[in-house]
Design an enzyme around this catalytic site. Structure first.
Site, PDB file in Angstrom:
ATOM      1  N   ARG A 114       0.888  -1.184   0.000  1.00 52.14           N
ATOM      2  CA  ARG A 114       0.000   0.000   0.000  1.00 52.14           C
ATOM      3  C   ARG A 114       0.918   1.223   0.000  1.00 52.14           C
ATOM      4  O   ARG A 114       1.638   1.479   0.975  1.00 52.14           O
ATOM      5  CB  ARG A 114      -0.885  -0.008   1.245  1.00 52.14           C
ATOM      6  N   HIS A 141      -7.493   1.062  -6.168  1.00 50.94           N
ATOM      7  CA  HIS A 141      -7.646   0.124  -5.051  1.00 50.94           C
ATOM      8  C   HIS A 141      -8.337  -1.140  -5.587  1.00 50.94           C
ATOM      9  O   HIS A 141      -9.505  -1.407  -5.308  1.00 50.94           O
ATOM     10  CB  HIS A 141      -8.494   0.789  -3.958  1.00 50.94           C
ATOM     11  N   GLN A 144     -10.162  -3.854  -3.338  1.00 52.28           N
ATOM     12  CA  GLN A 144     -11.427  -3.389  -2.776  1.00 52.28           C
ATOM     13  C   GLN A 144     -12.573  -3.614  -3.759  1.00 52.28           C
ATOM     14  O   GLN A 144     -13.613  -4.181  -3.407  1.00 52.28           O
ATOM     15  CB  GLN A 144     -11.321  -1.888  -2.433  1.00 52.28           C
ATOM     16  N   ASP A 233     -17.356   7.080  -0.385  1.00 50.99           N
ATOM     17  CA  ASP A 233     -16.028   6.957   0.250  1.00 50.99           C
ATOM     18  C   ASP A 233     -15.746   8.317   0.890  1.00 50.99           C
ATOM     19  O   ASP A 233     -16.437   9.315   0.606  1.00 50.99           O
ATOM     20  CB  ASP A 233     -14.987   6.603  -0.834  1.00 50.99           C
ATOM     21  N   SER A 237      -9.121  11.561   0.989  1.00 49.41           N
ATOM     22  CA  SER A 237      -8.386  10.297   1.091  1.00 49.41           C
ATOM     23  C   SER A 237      -7.078  10.491   1.837  1.00 49.41           C
ATOM     24  O   SER A 237      -6.633  11.627   2.061  1.00 49.41           O
ATOM     25  CB  SER A 237      -8.083   9.779  -0.320  1.00 49.41           C
ATOM     26  N   CYS A 273     -16.340   1.535   1.183  1.00 50.79           N
ATOM     27  CA  CYS A 273     -15.137   0.716   1.375  1.00 50.79           C
ATOM     28  C   CYS A 273     -14.659   0.743   2.827  1.00 50.79           C
ATOM     29  O   CYS A 273     -13.934  -0.143   3.244  1.00 50.79           O
ATOM     30  CB  CYS A 273     -14.040   1.205   0.433  1.00 50.79           C
ATOM     31  N   ARG A 301     -13.224  -8.689   1.644  1.00 51.12           N
ATOM     32  CA  ARG A 301     -11.839  -8.333   1.314  1.00 51.12           C
ATOM     33  C   ARG A 301     -10.960  -9.575   1.478  1.00 51.12           C
ATOM     34  O   ARG A 301     -10.147  -9.896   0.612  1.00 51.12           O
ATOM     35  CB  ARG A 301     -11.328  -7.206   2.231  1.00 51.12           C
TER      36      ARG A 301
END
Ligand code: CP
Ligand code: NVA
Length: 316
Positions: A114, A141, A144, A233, A237, A273, A301
């Site tokens: 990540r 992602h 996800q 979301d 971020s 998510c 996941r």
């Protein structure tokens, strides 16, 4: 060996970096595989294909779901996963990605990372001799949205031609939905504020693929009409958290509320998510509503990633 259906598949790529690195058939077969492995785990069947294997997990950003689902999943399949944060491995700063890739490949069977910059995961994959899995970058992602696709298949019973409406920032989650739309036919709408659209090239590639209908809207209430899935979301971020104050102003009207859900199909589901900032992009009531499938998403996941790892490792 597990049964993976009758589809004759072309060779899967070494790494899993973008959903559209895979063909439609590869995506569909890995979804079936995830269901098979999930059933085995639920029944606690002895199944340890990763015995004597190790997974290096490199994190430049925080994580709950990605870390726990990869580590638990790999352990349940018989392997050992190592958690490495930026105090241990600081890709691109303490050491170049191409060195990290070659060092980790000498000890481990697989790498999951990540990272902030997408370019760094591309470099990791290029130089690693073992499979590299993208556990989120600023750009996308993929794990996800593969898990979300599995969750939709389980809850709505089908995937094709569903209307999926994303409300909020045109971010990494949106880019992975756009990649999926190049392989499976969906109707995907990104309803975002004017200055927060997804990457133009990614959007155009999806729009021109001839597979799906993809749109950008700036009117959430209009966008959710006939939606089967309403997805959101965070407004800011990881890496953009310092912009939250101004984003709160810009994203006014882009929260998923019970009123917005009422404008979708009567049997529409809500997805996120996670982690969610209740009271910002989504109200507490929506997350807790019977139509919310956010925790099923989180569970999947692990099942989806198990299938992805088995596929990349050639265990199926
Ligand atoms: N959805 C997701 O990737 O969660 P984490 O950031 O907690 O891993
Ligand atoms: N868009 C969010 C997703 C978190 C799982 C972020 O990048 O922070």
């Amino acid at each position: 060996m597990l049964r993976i259906g009758a589809i004759k598949e072309s060779a899967v790529k070494k790494d899993f970096i973008h959903i559209d690195d895979w063909t439609r058939d590869q995506i569909l077969s890995v979804l079936d595989l995830a269901l098979e492995v999930k059933a085995k785990i639920k029944k606690r069947e002895p199944y340890k294909p990763f015995a004597d294997h190790t997974l290096a997990m490199v994190f430049a950003k925080p994580s709950a779901r990605t870390r726990v689902s990869f580590e638990t999943g790999f352990t349940l399949l018989g392997g050992h996963a190592l958690y490495l944060n930026s105090a241990d491995i600081d890709v691109g700063n303490r050491e170049p990605a191409k060195d990290v890739a070659r060092v980790l490949s000498r000890y481990n069977d697989m790498i999951m990372a990540r990272l902030f910059e997408h370019q760094l995961i591309l470099e990791l994959a290029e130089y690693a001799s073992v499979p590299v899995i993208n556990g989120l970058t600023d750009y996308n992602h993929p794990c996800q949205i593969m898990a979300d696709t599995l969750t939709i298949k389980e809850h709505l019973g089908r995937l094709d031609h569903l209307k999926i409406v994303f409300i909020g920032d045109g971010n990494n989650i949106v880019h992975s939905w756009l990649h999926l739309s190049r392989r499976l036919p969906i109707h995907f709408v990104c309803a975002c504020p004017l200055h927060y659209p997804p990457d133009e090239q990614t959007f155009e590639l999806a729009r021109n693929s001839g597979i799906s209908q993809v749109e950008i809207s700036h009117e959430p209430l209009e966008a959710v009409k006939d939606a089967d899935v309403v997805y959101t979301d965070v407004w800011a971020s990881m890496g953009k958290k310092h912009e939250l104050k101004e984003r709160k102003r810009h994203f006014k009207g882009f929260a998923v509320t019970p009123e917005l859900m009422a404008a979708a199909k009567p049997d529409a589901v809500f997805m996120h998510c996670l982690p969610a900032q209740r009271g910002l992009e989504v109200s507490d009531e929506v997350v807790e509503a019977p139509y919310s499938i956010v925790f099923a998403q989180a569970e999947n996941r692990m099942h989806m990633q198990n299938a992805i790892m088995l596929k990349l490792a050639g265990k199926v």
